[in-house]
Design an enzyme around this catalytic site. Sequence first.
Site, mmCIF file in Angstrom:
data_model
loop_
_atom_site.group_PDB
_atom_site.id
_atom_site.type_symbol
_atom_site.label_atom_id
_atom_site.label_comp_id
_atom_site.label_asym_id
_atom_site.label_seq_id
_atom_site.Cartn_x
_atom_site.Cartn_y
_atom_site.Cartn_z
ATOM 1 N N SER A 7 39.683 38.990 36.448
ATOM 2 C CA SER A 7 39.953 37.551 36.605
ATOM 3 C C SER A 7 41.085 37.372 37.591
ATOM 4 O O SER A 7 42.208 37.841 37.355
ATOM 5 C CB SER A 7 40.346 36.944 35.254
ATOM 6 N N HIS A 32 35.709 37.219 38.368
ATOM 7 C CA HIS A 32 35.792 36.097 37.428
ATOM 8 C C HIS A 32 36.795 35.065 37.963
ATOM 9 O O HIS A 32 37.938 35.395 38.266
ATOM 10 C CB HIS A 32 36.255 36.625 36.065
ATOM 11 N N ASP A 34 38.529 31.341 37.254
ATOM 12 C CA ASP A 34 38.805 30.349 36.204
ATOM 13 C C ASP A 34 39.093 28.990 36.812
ATOM 14 O O ASP A 34 40.067 28.828 37.560
ATOM 15 C CB ASP A 34 40.021 30.815 35.384
ATOM 16 N N MET A 36 40.116 25.193 36.028
ATOM 17 C CA MET A 36 40.741 24.354 34.993
ATOM 18 C C MET A 36 41.066 22.992 35.589
ATOM 19 O O MET A 36 41.549 22.911 36.721
ATOM 20 C CB MET A 36 42.020 25.013 34.489
ATOM 21 N N HIS A 65 33.994 30.336 35.694
ATOM 22 C CA HIS A 65 34.199 29.902 34.303
ATOM 23 C C HIS A 65 34.783 28.493 34.359
ATOM 24 O O HIS A 65 35.958 28.314 34.680
ATOM 25 C CB HIS A 65 35.157 30.898 33.630
ATOM 26 N N MET A 67 36.345 25.465 32.935
ATOM 27 C CA MET A 67 37.088 24.892 31.807
ATOM 28 C C MET A 67 37.420 23.451 32.201
ATOM 29 O O MET A 67 38.569 23.110 32.483
ATOM 30 C CB MET A 67 38.348 25.727 31.530
ATOM 31 N N MET A 136 35.496 33.217 24.107
ATOM 32 C CA MET A 136 36.930 33.178 24.407
ATOM 33 C C MET A 136 37.688 33.876 23.282
ATOM 34 O O MET A 136 37.527 33.523 22.106
ATOM 35 C CB MET A 136 37.431 31.734 24.505
ATOM 36 N N GLY A 141 43.433 28.429 29.053
ATOM 37 C CA GLY A 141 44.480 27.690 29.746
ATOM 38 C C GLY A 141 45.369 28.586 30.604
ATOM 39 O O GLY A 141 45.772 28.192 31.683
ATOM 40 N N GLY A 143 46.422 32.924 31.692
ATOM 41 C CA GLY A 143 46.256 34.366 31.575
ATOM 42 C C GLY A 143 47.417 34.950 30.785
ATOM 43 O O GLY A 143 48.418 34.266 30.514
ATOM 44 N N GLY A 144 47.280 36.187 30.405
ATOM 45 C CA GLY A 144 48.395 36.900 29.795
ATOM 46 C C GLY A 144 48.662 36.602 28.332
ATOM 47 O O GLY A 144 49.713 36.966 27.814
ATOM 48 N N ASP A 174 36.497 37.142 27.004
ATOM 49 C CA ASP A 174 37.513 36.703 27.960
ATOM 50 C C ASP A 174 38.804 36.337 27.233
ATOM 51 O O ASP A 174 38.834 35.402 26.441
ATOM 52 C CB ASP A 174 36.951 35.478 28.704
ATOM 53 N N GLY A 175 39.852 37.082 27.537
ATOM 54 C CA GLY A 175 41.181 36.742 27.039
ATOM 55 C C GLY A 175 41.833 37.873 26.269
ATOM 56 O O GLY A 175 41.305 38.334 25.256
ATOM 57 N N GLY A 176 42.941 38.351 26.780
ATOM 58 C CA GLY A 176 43.731 39.345 26.052
ATOM 59 C C GLY A 176 43.132 40.731 26.008
ATOM 60 O O GLY A 176 43.523 41.535 25.160
ATOM 61 N N GLY A 196 42.288 39.914 33.214
ATOM 62 C CA GLY A 196 43.150 39.302 34.226
ATOM 63 C C GLY A 196 44.464 40.039 34.346
ATOM 64 O O GLY A 196 44.665 40.854 35.245
ATOM 65 N N SER A 197 45.369 39.785 33.392
ATOM 66 C CA SER A 197 46.701 40.400 33.473
ATOM 67 C C SER A 197 46.636 41.917 33.353
ATOM 68 O O SER A 197 47.454 42.620 33.949
ATOM 69 C CB SER A 197 47.624 39.808 32.408
#
Length: 220
Positions: A7, A32, A34, A36, A65, A67, A136, A141, A143-144, A174-176, A196-197
Site C-alpha cells: 500500500s 494497493h 487508498d 479517502m 480501495h 474509502m 479491513m 483512515g 496506515g500504521g 488490509d491493515g496492520g 503499507g507500513s
Amino acid sequence: MVLIAPSILSADFSRLGEAVRLAETAGADLIHVDIMDGHFVPNLTLGPQLVAAIRRETRLPIDVHLMVENPRAFVPLFHEAGADWISLHVEATAHLHKDLTLIRSLGRKAGVALNPATPLETLSEALDVIDYVLIMSVNPGWGGQSFIPSCRAKISKLRDWIRAAGRVIPIEVDGGIKLDNAEDVIRDGCEIVVAGSAVFDAPDPAAAIRALKDIARKLS
Ligand code: DX5
Ligand code: ZN
C-alpha cells in the site's frame, strides 16, 4: 498463489514513482492505492490523477480501495485512470449489487470492503457479482495501525462460507499486517496481503516485500 499488495499510503508521497518501481522490481503482485474522501473516513488522500500517474510507472495491476461515500460516482474516474481492481465499502452504498455490476461492466475486478464491525452477512445476496472481498483489519483512515485480533476469526469464517457456497472469491486483508503476523492471516484464508507500513516504513522496503513473498510462497 497468495498475492502481495504493498500500500503506497505509507510511501514517501514526494517520490511515489520510485516507490511503485521499487515494489514492482521486488516482486509485488499488485499496487494497493487508498482513496479517502474526508467523509467516509476522516482523512484525505489521493485522486484519479494520481492513479493515472502511477499507471504510467508500472505494469502491475493497480488495486484501488475506495474509502468514499457515494462510490458509484467515482468508479468511472478510476476506471479511466487505469485502475484494474476497484473495491468499495458495503457501508458506503445502498446499491451494492448495482455498483459492483457497474465495475464489472467496465471490465475491472469488483471488490467489496468491510469495516471490522461489519458482519459478513451483508455480502450474502451479492456473491454472484463479487470478484474479491477486502476484510479491513483496522478501522480505515490511516496506515500504521495495529491489527485487530478478532478479524482473524472473521477471515476464516468467510473462507469457510465461500467454500461452502462453492465459489472462488479471493479474500484480501488490509491493515496492520507485518512480517510477524502475515503467516497467521494467510493460514486463516487471506489470499491477498496488503502491507503499507510494514513495507514502506521498513529500512529496506524491497527486502520487506521479498520477505512477504517468501512467506506467501511457502504457504501457497
Ligand atoms: C487503511 C488503508 C490501508 C493502509 C494499511 O485505511 O486501507 O490500506 O494503507 O496500512 P498498514 O499496512 O500500515 O496498516
Ligand atoms: Zn487499503
